[in-house]
Design a protein around this motif. Structure first.
Motif, mmCIF file in Angstrom:
data_model
loop_
_atom_site.group_PDB
_atom_site.id
_atom_site.type_symbol
_atom_site.label_atom_id
_atom_site.label_comp_id
_atom_site.label_asym_id
_atom_site.label_seq_id
_atom_site.Cartn_x
_atom_site.Cartn_y
_atom_site.Cartn_z
ATOM 1 N N GLY A 71 61.934 -15.081 -1.506
ATOM 2 C CA GLY A 71 62.540 -14.824 -0.991
ATOM 3 C C GLY A 71 62.748 -15.295 0.996
ATOM 4 N N ASP A 72 63.522 -15.289 1.600
ATOM 5 C CA ASP A 72 63.475 -15.659 2.617
ATOM 6 C C ASP A 72 62.594 -14.362 3.742
ATOM 7 N N GLU A 73 63.753 -13.721 3.702
ATOM 8 C CA GLU A 73 63.702 -11.976 4.070
ATOM 9 C C GLU A 73 62.586 -10.999 3.822
ATOM 10 N N LEU A 74 61.343 -10.723 4.831
ATOM 11 C CA LEU A 74 60.852 -9.843 3.488
ATOM 12 C C LEU A 74 61.556 -8.197 3.789
ATOM 13 N N PRO A 75 61.753 -7.309 3.075
ATOM 14 C CA PRO A 75 62.436 -6.058 3.186
ATOM 15 C C PRO A 75 61.491 -5.277 4.144
ATOM 16 N N GLU A 76 62.164 -4.192 4.319
ATOM 17 C CA GLU A 76 61.720 -3.244 5.817
ATOM 18 C C GLU A 76 59.900 -2.352 5.233
ATOM 19 N N ASP A 77 59.947 -2.387 4.254
ATOM 20 C CA ASP A 77 59.361 -1.464 3.753
ATOM 21 C C ASP A 77 58.418 -2.547 2.856
ATOM 22 N N VAL B 118 53.299 -15.729 21.104
ATOM 23 C CA VAL B 118 53.472 -15.409 20.825
ATOM 24 C C VAL B 118 54.579 -13.840 20.546
ATOM 25 N N SER B 119 55.530 -13.680 20.364
ATOM 26 C CA SER B 119 56.083 -12.419 20.202
ATOM 27 C C SER B 119 56.174 -11.694 18.977
ATOM 28 N N THR B 120 56.042 -9.963 19.156
ATOM 29 C CA THR B 120 55.887 -9.004 18.020
ATOM 30 C C THR B 120 56.200 -9.444 17.117
ATOM 31 N N GLN B 121 57.360 -9.929 16.407
ATOM 32 C CA GLN B 121 58.884 -10.075 16.128
ATOM 33 C C GLN B 121 58.761 -11.292 15.145
ATOM 34 N N SER B 122 57.930 -12.291 15.705
ATOM 35 C CA SER B 122 58.143 -13.673 15.293
ATOM 36 C C SER B 122 57.084 -13.949 13.461
ATOM 37 N N THR B 123 56.336 -12.782 13.931
ATOM 38 C CA THR B 123 55.586 -12.635 13.561
ATOM 39 C C THR B 123 55.641 -12.436 11.888
ATOM 40 N N TRP B 124 56.595 -11.720 11.076
ATOM 41 C CA TRP B 124 57.449 -11.111 10.314
ATOM 42 C C TRP B 124 57.665 -12.268 10.009
ATOM 43 N N ASP B 125 58.354 -13.300 10.590
ATOM 44 C CA ASP B 125 59.146 -14.239 9.692
ATOM 45 C C ASP B 125 58.583 -15.696 9.176
ATOM 46 N N THR B 126 59.130 -16.107 7.965
ATOM 47 C CA THR B 126 58.058 -16.655 6.824
ATOM 48 C C THR B 126 58.954 -18.188 6.727
ATOM 49 N N ARG B 127 60.040 -17.799 7.873
ATOM 50 C CA ARG B 127 60.559 -19.375 7.929
ATOM 51 C C ARG B 127 60.896 -19.394 9.535
#
Lengths: 280, 140
Positions: free
Chosen positions: B104-110, B1-10
């Motif tokens: 929404g689909d995306e989480l803002p950076e902060d 599991v890459s670090t990036q994928s843990t931020w995706d909620t979809r």
């Protein structure tokens, strides 16, 4: 469904027909600022058709309360009945018209709500409740920056309005402006210097900002909260955390640990076991 | 599991998260329903097996002032101790926004959720973020 009211009246103990108990509960919830919308609607459905006359003059405050609860629970018929009764009794009242504004907000008819509020404001510039609804309308649409600007404007005039300062505090937290949130709490302290909750939140805000002086400030605020409310676990934990972040805080940390461990000494629940463990 | 994928909620990340029972989703939804006017957050517990996160339980944490960290630190420390006692791990953070339409689909950076997850990653192997989406929910 049970709700405790001032330690004595439980919702489930109100029999349908006991209009006096129902009135006590509803007015107590209103005074405490508790919405309890489903419960209010459930009571209103048997109370108002049969006992509105028995309630005498209290019925109008209850109509207002039921209007808000009906809006929350999407009970259109109930809302219409209560709103109609209020309109009949107080045909020119801005306070009644505001209820219609809330209903429009709930249906997401934001433009119409805005028109209504602006019309009310035009009739009476000094109507504070109307200006606060405008702020609520902006926040409901997620327009937090605009809501903040509008509320700041309102507070220029009504600067002792604690409810408004608290709402501004919440809005600043939403946009993550911690310094401004802290300044709102400071205004609240000016309005009511004996409320320990303001100092507790000041401690939490400064702790969140972090860095040297803010940890020291947080520590002072938590300590002050504790002098006002010596039983507050949150204040003790806050003092523990903030003291742990500064070099001269070691003694305080030990004191807090001992105090909290004693407070959890009943050893009954899972949570107290975990809490004690974290204090090792 | 890459670090990036843990931020995706979809998308792909969702297939890496499974629920062992209705307990965790039930608790999360009830927590949000208990506070209809406010954002809520909490922690999900379970285990990480291979590439899969299996969620077995949820611990509701807060329903106000989510941005303030002091009590959150205490909560996380207590939950970690509970996990050690029971033999599971903190595997993620869940939250619901104040406004249902903000899901929404995306989480803002902060975004607060990302900051919380970063904090949790200091002590947890892998952290997922679960956002409760009530934007299409209706009553009746």
């Amino acid at each position: 469904y049970q709700r405790r009211v001032h330690g004595s009246v439980f919702m489930s103990s109100i029999a349908a027909g006991d209009w006096a108990a129902a009135r006590t509960v509803l007015l107590a919830w209103s005074a405490a600022g508790e919405r309890n919308s489903s419960a209010v609607v459930a009571i209103a459905k048997w109370l108002l058709p049969a006992y509105a006359g028995s309630l005498k003059d209290d019925v109008y405050a209850i109509y207002e309360q039921v209007c808000v609860a009906a809006i929350d629970c999407d009970e259109t018929e109930l809302y219409k009945q209560c709103f109609g009764a209020l309109q009949k009794r107080f045909p020119k009242s801005a306070r009644v018209r505001l209820l219609e504004g809330m209903r429009l907000e709930a249906s997401k008819e934001y433009a119409r709500a805005k028109e209504l509020y602006e019309a009310i404001q035009k009739d009476d510039e000094s109507n504070a409740a109307c200006r606060k609804r405008i702020v609520a309308l902006l926040a409901a649409q997620g327009l937090y920056e605009e809501a903040i600007a509008s509320l700041n404007d309102y507070l220029q005039t009504f600067m002792a309005d604690a409810e408004a300062w608290q709402e501004l505090f919440e809005l600043y937290l939403q946009v993550n402006d911690l310094e401004s949130a802290a300044s709102c709490l400071e205004e609240l302290v000016l309005v009511n210097p004996h409320n320990f909750w303001y100092y507790l939140k000041l401690g939490e805000v400064h702790y969140t900002i972090g860095r040297g002086d803010h940890y020291k400030l947080a520590r002072s605020y938590f300590a002050h909260a504790l002098t006002l409310n010596p039983d507050s676990a949150r204040a003790k934990y806050g003092l523990l955390l903030a003291s742990g972040r500064i070099p001269q805080g070691k003694e305080t940390v030990a004191l807090c640990r001992a105090n909290l461990a004693a407070a959890y000494a009943d050893g009954q629940s899972v949570s107290s076991a975990a809490a004690r463990a974290t204090l090792q | 599991v890459s670090t990036q994928s843990t931020w995706d909620t979809r998308g792909p990340a969702m297939s890496e998260v499974s629920f062992a029972s209705a307990t965790a989703p039930g608790k999360m939804v009830l927590h949000a329903a208990q506070h209809p006017y406010q954002a809520v957050n909490g922690v999900v517990l379970g285990r990480v097996e291979g590439g899969q996160t299996v969620v077995t339980d949820a611990v509701p944490c807060f329903h106000q002032h989510l941005a303030l960290t002091a009590m959150a630190e205490i909560a996380f420390a207590q939950i970690e101790q509970y996990c050690k006692d029971v033999g599971i791990a903190i595997v993620g953070y869940y939250f619901a926004r104040e406004r249902a339409e903000d899901a929404g689909d995306e989480l803002p950076e902060d975004d607060l959720a990302k900051r919380m997850a970063m904090k949790m990653k200091e002590n947890a192997k892998d952290v997922v973020i679960l956002m409760l989406d009530f934007s299409t929910a209706h009553w009746g």
